[in-house]
Enzyme design. Structure first.
Site, PDB file in Angstrom:
ATOM      1  N   SER A  16      30.081 -42.584  -4.411  1.00  0.00           N
ATOM      2  CA  SER A  16      29.971 -41.295  -3.715  1.00  0.00           C
ATOM      3  C   SER A  16      31.335 -40.680  -3.446  1.00  0.00           C
ATOM      4  O   SER A  16      31.534 -39.482  -3.666  1.00  0.00           O
ATOM      5  CB  SER A  16      29.201 -41.466  -2.408  1.00  0.00           C
ATOM      6  OG  SER A  16      27.869 -41.847  -2.671  1.00  0.00           O
ATOM      7  N   HIS A  22      27.873 -40.364   5.490  1.00  0.00           N
ATOM      8  CA  HIS A  22      28.127 -39.514   4.323  1.00  0.00           C
ATOM      9  C   HIS A  22      28.409 -38.081   4.763  1.00  0.00           C
ATOM     10  O   HIS A  22      29.357 -37.459   4.291  1.00  0.00           O
ATOM     11  CB  HIS A  22      26.927 -39.535   3.365  1.00  0.00           C
ATOM     12  CG  HIS A  22      26.958 -40.651   2.374  1.00  0.00           C
ATOM     13  ND1 HIS A  22      27.129 -40.432   1.034  1.00  0.00           N
ATOM     14  CD2 HIS A  22      26.833 -41.987   2.526  1.00  0.00           C
ATOM     15  CE1 HIS A  22      27.106 -41.592   0.396  1.00  0.00           C
ATOM     16  NE2 HIS A  22      26.922 -42.549   1.275  1.00  0.00           N
ATOM     17  N   ARG A  39      31.925 -37.464   6.590  1.00  0.00           N
ATOM     18  CA  ARG A  39      33.181 -37.510   5.839  1.00  0.00           C
ATOM     19  C   ARG A  39      33.403 -36.251   4.990  1.00  0.00           C
ATOM     20  O   ARG A  39      34.489 -36.043   4.464  1.00  0.00           O
ATOM     21  CB  ARG A  39      33.274 -38.777   5.002  1.00  0.00           C
ATOM     22  CG  ARG A  39      32.587 -38.735   3.692  1.00  0.00           C
ATOM     23  CD  ARG A  39      32.982 -39.907   2.794  1.00  0.00           C
ATOM     24  NE  ARG A  39      32.061 -39.892   1.691  1.00  0.00           N
ATOM     25  CZ  ARG A  39      31.185 -40.841   1.426  1.00  0.00           C
ATOM     26  NH1 ARG A  39      31.136 -41.914   2.156  1.00  0.00           N
ATOM     27  NH2 ARG A  39      30.374 -40.719   0.409  1.00  0.00           N
ATOM     28  N   ARG A  40      32.379 -35.412   4.862  1.00  0.00           N
ATOM     29  CA  ARG A  40      32.515 -34.188   4.075  1.00  0.00           C
ATOM     30  C   ARG A  40      32.982 -33.034   4.957  1.00  0.00           C
ATOM     31  O   ARG A  40      32.557 -32.896   6.091  1.00  0.00           O
ATOM     32  CB  ARG A  40      31.179 -33.835   3.401  1.00  0.00           C
ATOM     33  CG  ARG A  40      30.772 -34.863   2.360  1.00  0.00           C
ATOM     34  CD  ARG A  40      29.629 -34.396   1.496  1.00  0.00           C
ATOM     35  NE  ARG A  40      28.426 -34.027   2.212  1.00  0.00           N
ATOM     36  CZ  ARG A  40      27.417 -34.838   2.483  1.00  0.00           C
ATOM     37  NH1 ARG A  40      27.478 -36.117   2.120  1.00  0.00           N
ATOM     38  NH2 ARG A  40      26.351 -34.392   3.116  1.00  0.00           N
TER      39      ARG A  40
END
Length: 182
Positions: free
Chosen positions: A20, A54, A57-58
């Protein structure tokens, strides 16, 4: 600045191999905004935690859409760089819903081919271990292998992640002749 990925990239690897993060980096080499098509479903607290990690962290440049089943339609409707994470969770959703995996695969292949921007697809390579002891697990493993093969055949680039390290398996670079200077 990193180079944008080719039109279609398939990133495969095992659990916690860095798939990812690598795929996100490929898409982030393109101009924002970036579309993140998330296929996971939060069935329990542990999965909710994974999804939150997930998302956290974006950056705000990412637009996230949850598409547990309608992946092909979401890819087809995309307007720019798109990341699909992950194919094997999508396949799980299809199998558990007793959906037509073949039809969904054909639709996804067509959507990827027609997407206007780069598409990076992430999938877990589940076929490297032992043969599962039950029919559902064997069906899933075999379906994942077939899905990955079909996407890899169409993809411009295939990356296999091992311990956070990307190994480019397509396009294959020919080995130089013995004694040739690289």
């Amino acid at each position: 600045m990193p180079q944008p990925p080719p039109h279609t990239t398939l990133v495969l690897g095992g659990a916690r191999s860095g798939k990812s993060v690598h795929a996100e980096g490929l898409i982030e080499a393109c101009p924002a905004p970036w579309l993140y098509l998330a296929t996971a479903q939060a069935w329990d607290d542990e999965m909710r935690g994974r999804i939150a990690l997930h998302r956290d962290r974006r950056s705000a440049d990412w637009i996230t859409r949850d598409v547990p089943m309608d992946l092909a339609q979401a890819v087809a409707a995309s307007q720019g760089p798109v990341l699909v994470d992950c194919l094997t969770l999508w396949l799980t959703n299809l199998i558990l819903a007793e959906a037509d995996v073949e039809a969904a695969t054909v639709q996804l292949l067509a959507a990827c081919a027609g997407a206007p921007g780069p598409v990076v697809l992430v999938g877990s390579e589940v076929g490297l271990g032992i043969v599962p002891d039950n029919a559902l697990a064997r069906r899933f493993r075999d379906a994942a292998g077939r899905l990955h093969q079909r996407l890899a055949a169409q993809a411009d680039r295939v990356v296999f992640m091992v311990a956070g390290l990307p190994m480019i398996v397509k396009p294959q670079v020919p080995n130089p002749s013995p004694g040739a200077t690289p």
